[in-house]
Design a protein around this motif. Structure first.
Motif, mmCIF file in Angstrom:
data_model
loop_
_atom_site.group_PDB
_atom_site.id
_atom_site.type_symbol
_atom_site.label_atom_id
_atom_site.label_comp_id
_atom_site.label_asym_id
_atom_site.label_seq_id
_atom_site.Cartn_x
_atom_site.Cartn_y
_atom_site.Cartn_z
ATOM 1 N N GLY A 57 -4.679 0.869 4.480
ATOM 2 C CA GLY A 57 -5.852 1.674 4.785
ATOM 3 C C GLY A 57 -7.039 0.759 5.046
ATOM 4 O O GLY A 57 -6.893 -0.291 5.694
ATOM 5 N N ASN A 116 -2.289 -1.624 -5.490
ATOM 6 C CA ASN A 116 -3.282 -2.093 -6.459
ATOM 7 C C ASN A 116 -4.431 -1.110 -6.710
ATOM 8 O O ASN A 116 -5.438 -1.488 -7.312
ATOM 9 C CB ASN A 116 -3.853 -3.457 -6.020
ATOM 10 N N ASN A 117 -4.293 0.114 -6.203
ATOM 11 C CA ASN A 117 -5.321 1.163 -6.402
ATOM 12 C C ASN A 117 -6.713 0.760 -5.922
ATOM 13 O O ASN A 117 -7.713 1.217 -6.470
ATOM 14 C CB ASN A 117 -5.416 1.561 -7.888
ATOM 15 N N ILE A 129 -12.653 6.003 1.794
ATOM 16 C CA ILE A 129 -12.913 5.503 3.150
ATOM 17 C C ILE A 129 -11.740 5.871 4.062
ATOM 18 O O ILE A 129 -10.602 5.436 3.820
ATOM 19 C CB ILE A 129 -13.082 3.966 3.184
ATOM 20 N N GLY A 184 -6.468 17.039 2.632
ATOM 21 C CA GLY A 184 -5.037 17.226 2.868
ATOM 22 C C GLY A 184 -4.711 18.337 3.863
ATOM 23 O O GLY A 184 -3.544 18.701 4.032
ATOM 24 N N ARG A 236 -6.928 12.246 10.133
ATOM 25 C CA ARG A 236 -5.815 13.202 10.111
ATOM 26 C C ARG A 236 -4.494 12.579 9.666
ATOM 27 O O ARG A 236 -3.451 12.773 10.300
ATOM 28 C CB ARG A 236 -5.650 13.822 11.492
ATOM 29 N N GLY A 237 -4.552 11.834 8.574
ATOM 30 C CA GLY A 237 -3.357 11.132 8.106
ATOM 31 C C GLY A 237 -2.182 12.042 7.816
ATOM 32 O O GLY A 237 -1.031 11.662 8.039
ATOM 33 N N MET A 260 -1.075 14.731 9.295
ATOM 34 C CA MET A 260 -0.274 15.086 10.472
ATOM 35 C C MET A 260 0.332 13.858 11.136
ATOM 36 O O MET A 260 1.457 13.893 11.612
ATOM 37 C CB MET A 260 -1.144 15.818 11.513
ATOM 38 N N LEU A 283 -4.934 5.705 10.462
ATOM 39 C CA LEU A 283 -4.598 7.139 10.511
ATOM 40 C C LEU A 283 -5.838 8.024 10.630
ATOM 41 O O LEU A 283 -5.725 9.226 10.837
ATOM 42 C CB LEU A 283 -3.784 7.546 9.274
ATOM 43 N N GLN A 332 -7.856 1.294 -2.798
ATOM 44 C CA GLN A 332 -8.335 2.321 -1.869
ATOM 45 C C GLN A 332 -7.775 3.668 -2.317
ATOM 46 O O GLN A 332 -6.699 3.725 -2.931
ATOM 47 C CB GLN A 332 -7.853 2.038 -0.434
ATOM 48 N N THR A 378 -16.322 14.499 -0.985
ATOM 49 C CA THR A 378 -16.040 15.925 -1.190
ATOM 50 C C THR A 378 -16.495 16.297 -2.600
ATOM 51 O O THR A 378 -16.672 15.421 -3.451
ATOM 52 C CB THR A 378 -14.534 16.252 -1.099
ATOM 53 N N GLY A 435 0.815 -1.216 0.000
ATOM 54 C CA GLY A 435 0.000 0.000 0.000
ATOM 55 C C GLY A 435 0.842 1.257 0.000
ATOM 56 O O GLY A 435 1.763 1.405 0.795
ATOM 57 N N LEU A 436 0.534 2.156 -0.950
ATOM 58 C CA LEU A 436 1.274 3.419 -1.004
ATOM 59 C C LEU A 436 0.310 4.594 -0.942
ATOM 60 O O LEU A 436 0.087 5.314 -1.912
ATOM 61 C CB LEU A 436 2.161 3.461 -2.261
HETATM 62 C C1 LIG Z 1 -13.042 12.695 1.975
HETATM 63 C C2 LIG Z 1 -11.821 12.619 2.823
HETATM 64 C C3 LIG Z 1 -11.233 13.790 3.272
HETATM 65 C C4 LIG Z 1 -10.102 13.731 4.073
HETATM 66 N N1 LIG Z 1 -9.496 14.901 4.457
HETATM 67 C C5 LIG Z 1 -8.357 14.872 5.179
HETATM 68 C C6 LIG Z 1 -7.672 16.074 5.506
HETATM 69 O O1 LIG Z 1 -8.099 17.171 5.127
HETATM 70 N N2 LIG Z 1 -6.526 15.982 6.252
HETATM 71 C C7 LIG Z 1 -6.027 14.768 6.665
HETATM 72 O O2 LIG Z 1 -4.982 14.741 7.333
HETATM 73 N N3 LIG Z 1 -6.657 13.612 6.360
HETATM 74 C C8 LIG Z 1 -7.797 13.627 5.640
HETATM 75 N N4 LIG Z 1 -8.440 12.466 5.324
HETATM 76 C C9 LIG Z 1 -7.944 11.206 5.927
HETATM 77 C C10 LIG Z 1 -6.723 10.676 5.197
HETATM 78 O O3 LIG Z 1 -7.040 10.594 3.859
HETATM 79 C C11 LIG Z 1 -6.312 9.312 5.776
HETATM 80 O O4 LIG Z 1 -5.992 9.429 7.137
HETATM 81 C C12 LIG Z 1 -5.084 8.729 5.034
HETATM 82 O O5 LIG Z 1 -5.128 9.020 3.702
HETATM 83 C C13 LIG Z 1 -4.968 7.249 5.226
HETATM 84 O O6 LIG Z 1 -3.814 6.813 4.544
HETATM 85 P P1 LIG Z 1 -3.461 5.279 4.389
HETATM 86 O O7 LIG Z 1 -2.173 5.211 3.658
HETATM 87 O O8 LIG Z 1 -3.534 4.610 5.712
HETATM 88 O O9 LIG Z 1 -4.668 4.668 3.543
HETATM 89 P P2 LIG Z 1 -4.981 4.761 1.935
HETATM 90 O O10 LIG Z 1 -4.797 6.122 1.433
HETATM 91 O O11 LIG Z 1 -6.308 4.121 1.752
HETATM 92 O O12 LIG Z 1 -3.852 3.874 1.308
HETATM 93 C C14 LIG Z 1 -3.856 2.468 1.354
HETATM 94 C C15 LIG Z 1 -3.268 1.962 0.055
HETATM 95 O O13 LIG Z 1 -3.102 0.551 0.100
HETATM 96 C C16 LIG Z 1 -3.455 -0.014 -1.156
HETATM 97 N N5 LIG Z 1 -3.806 -1.417 -0.948
HETATM 98 C C17 LIG Z 1 -4.788 -1.916 -0.135
HETATM 99 N N6 LIG Z 1 -4.801 -3.264 -0.195
HETATM 100 C C18 LIG Z 1 -3.827 -3.636 -1.073
HETATM 101 C C19 LIG Z 1 -3.355 -4.894 -1.567
HETATM 102 N N7 LIG Z 1 -3.858 -6.074 -1.160
HETATM 103 N N8 LIG Z 1 -2.355 -4.900 -2.471
HETATM 104 C C20 LIG Z 1 -1.798 -3.738 -2.891
HETATM 105 N N9 LIG Z 1 -2.198 -2.508 -2.449
HETATM 106 C C21 LIG Z 1 -3.197 -2.467 -1.559
HETATM 107 C C22 LIG Z 1 -4.624 0.869 -1.603
HETATM 108 O O14 LIG Z 1 -4.827 0.819 -2.988
HETATM 109 C C23 LIG Z 1 -4.184 2.253 -1.115
HETATM 110 O O15 LIG Z 1 -3.471 2.970 -2.100
HETATM 111 C C24 LIG Z 1 -9.565 12.478 4.489
HETATM 112 C C25 LIG Z 1 -10.137 11.297 4.012
HETATM 113 C C26 LIG Z 1 -11.266 11.359 3.182
HETATM 114 C C27 LIG Z 1 -11.851 10.077 2.663
#
Ligand SMILES: Cc1cc2nc3c(=O)[nH]c(=O)nc-3n(C[C@H](O)[C@H](O)[C@H](O)COP(=O)(O)OP(=O)(O)OC[C@H]3O[C@@H](n4cnc5c(N)ncnc54)[C@H](O)[C@@H]3O)c2cc1C
Length: 351
Positions: free
Chosen positions: A192, A33-34, A285, A44, A314-315, A317, A311, A36, A213, A9-10
């Motif tokens: 995620g 794998n896009n 999500i 952001g 607030r991911g 920060m 996360l 999420q 949004t 996951g990136l």
């Molecule tokens: C509408 C909205 C508004 C937001 N606004 C803010 C904001 O203003 N400020 C802030 O700080 N945060 C905000 N957030 C929250 C923030 O987006 C999250 O806290 C953060 O992005 C989570 O990051 P992550 O890397 O844990 O998850 P993700 O961004 O979901 O990344 C997980 C990655 O893992 C990949 N993955 C999953 N399973 C697999 C698999 N089996 N094989 C390969 N890849 C896989 C996915 O494709 C995805 O790219 C918001 C979220 C939403 C939905």
């Protein structure tokens, strides 16, 4: 191929962990794998003050002090600016809001950000009969561009594989892990909300909160700050603004909905008084956890399997700090704060 780490996951979590690996010269490969898109659709924004209650975000000040240089370093690396600093203006809805603002100003951390003067002047196009409170030290990371740029660079350097990580193909040995032709010392899962598919860690109480949004075009709205009322209105340039966000705890799809759009429009009409047209709508999500703390640590049975998740809202920060915490835990034996350690959720109790 023998490596130190596999990262799954990136999004913001994976990116922050990869930065730690780069900093310490570790070898790795990322699977993405896009499936999420939370990080790509996020507003952001960063702000260590909860504007509903005027209380500090958990560890927000410390997280921000580490996060801002972290994003600056990545901006330098790619010769691009991902961080836009701006003021946040909070719309007061009552005299009570003004009183609460003044009470909060007495708290030491909050006074770093909240300004003591209340703005009473009207702002063109903005509805606000009780004035505005102003915050400095806030801003926005363009997470869409950041994630895209980062993935492109990893891909060019053969460090990213655009494939689903298939959990049933992971072989867990005594001394290492094997995944097809990759042999690694450890794997860090950063999926995620995709964690739900992970048979090793899906016992953890990740709830997931859908957020929608929309992007609007509003040429009569001339604001260069983040406006916070029933919704946030975030300037993107060229008379466009991101408006958000909804919170839905039941729908776990990433599909933008009519219901979400209606809610955002209704709230926006209570926030601005000028015409606008909707030009885009997105949904994702947020990886939110039952106790609102990140999910970090080592699997209770398999010491080579690790997680960086939860996360929440607030991911931006949180990610850099918890990635550093996890790296130091794995490589330098530093204890993890019990508040973030997945040890707080015993597998047997949850199952
Ligand atoms: C509408 C909205 C508004 C937001 N606004 C803010 C904001 O203003 N400020 C802030 O700080 N945060 C905000 N957030 C929250 C923030 O987006 C999250 O806290 C953060 O992005 C989570 O990051 P992550 O890397 O844990 O998850 P993700 O961004 O979901 O990344 C997980 C990655 O893992 C990949 N993955 C999953 N399973 C697999 C698999 N089996 N094989 C390969 N890849 C896989 C996915 O494709 C995805 O790219 C918001 C979220 C939403 C939905």
């Amino acid at each position: 191929m023998k490596l130190d780490y596999i990262v799954v996951g990136l999004g913001l979590a994976g990116l922050a962990f990869v930065e730690e690996l780069e900093k310490h010269g570790k070898s790795y490969v990322v699977f993405e794998n896009n499936s999420q898109n939370s990080s790509s659709v996020a507003g952001g924004t960063y702000n260590p003050v909860i504007l509903k209650r005027f209380t500090p975000v958990w560890n927000g000040h410390e997280q921000l002090e580490y996060a801002l240089p972290f994003y600056e370093k990545i901006s330098d690396k790619f010769n691009k600016n991902f961080d836009t600093k701006f003021i946040t203006k909070k719309v007061f809805n009552s005299i009570g809001d003004e009183n609460n603002w003044f009470t909060a100003l007495d708290k030491p951390m909050l006074s770093n950000y909240m300004k003591p003067e209340i703005i009473k002047e009207k702002i063109q196009g903005v509805i606000g009969n009780f004035g505005f409170g102003e915050l400095s030290g806030t801003g926005r990371i363009d997470t869409t561009d950041l994630i895209k740029t980062y993935r492109t660079s990893l891909l060019e350097n053969n460090k990213l594989i655009n494939e689903s990580f298939e959990y049933n193909q992971l072989e867990i040995g005594e001394n290492n892990l094997r995944y097809n032709e990759v042999e690694a010392q450890r794997i860090v899962f950063c999926e995620g909300f995709g964690l739900k598919q992970n048979p090793y860690f899906n016992y953890l109480p990740l709830n997931g909160t859908k957020g929608e949004t929309m992007t609007i075009h509003a040429p009569d709205l001339q604001i260069d700050f983040l406006l916070k009322s029933a919704v946030f209105v975030l300037p993107l340039g060229n008379d466009t603004y991101k408006v958000g966000a909804t919170f839905n705890w039941t729908d776990k799809t990433q599909v933008p909905t009519e219901e979400g759009r209606k809610e955002l429009v209704e709230k926006l009409e209570k926030t601005i008084s000028v015409p606008f047209t909707i030009i885009d709508q997105t949904a994702g999500i947020r990886p939110t956890v039952k106790d609102r703390r990140p999910l970090v640590g080592i699997h209770p049975e398999y010491s080579k399997l690790c997680i960086l998740n939860g996360l929440g809202t607030r991911g931006v920060m949180i990610a850099p700090t918890v990635a550093k915490n996890l790296f130091n835990h794995l490589e330098n034996g530093q204890e993890l704060d019990e508040e973030i350690n997945i040890r707080r959720f015993l597998k047997e109790q949850i199952a």
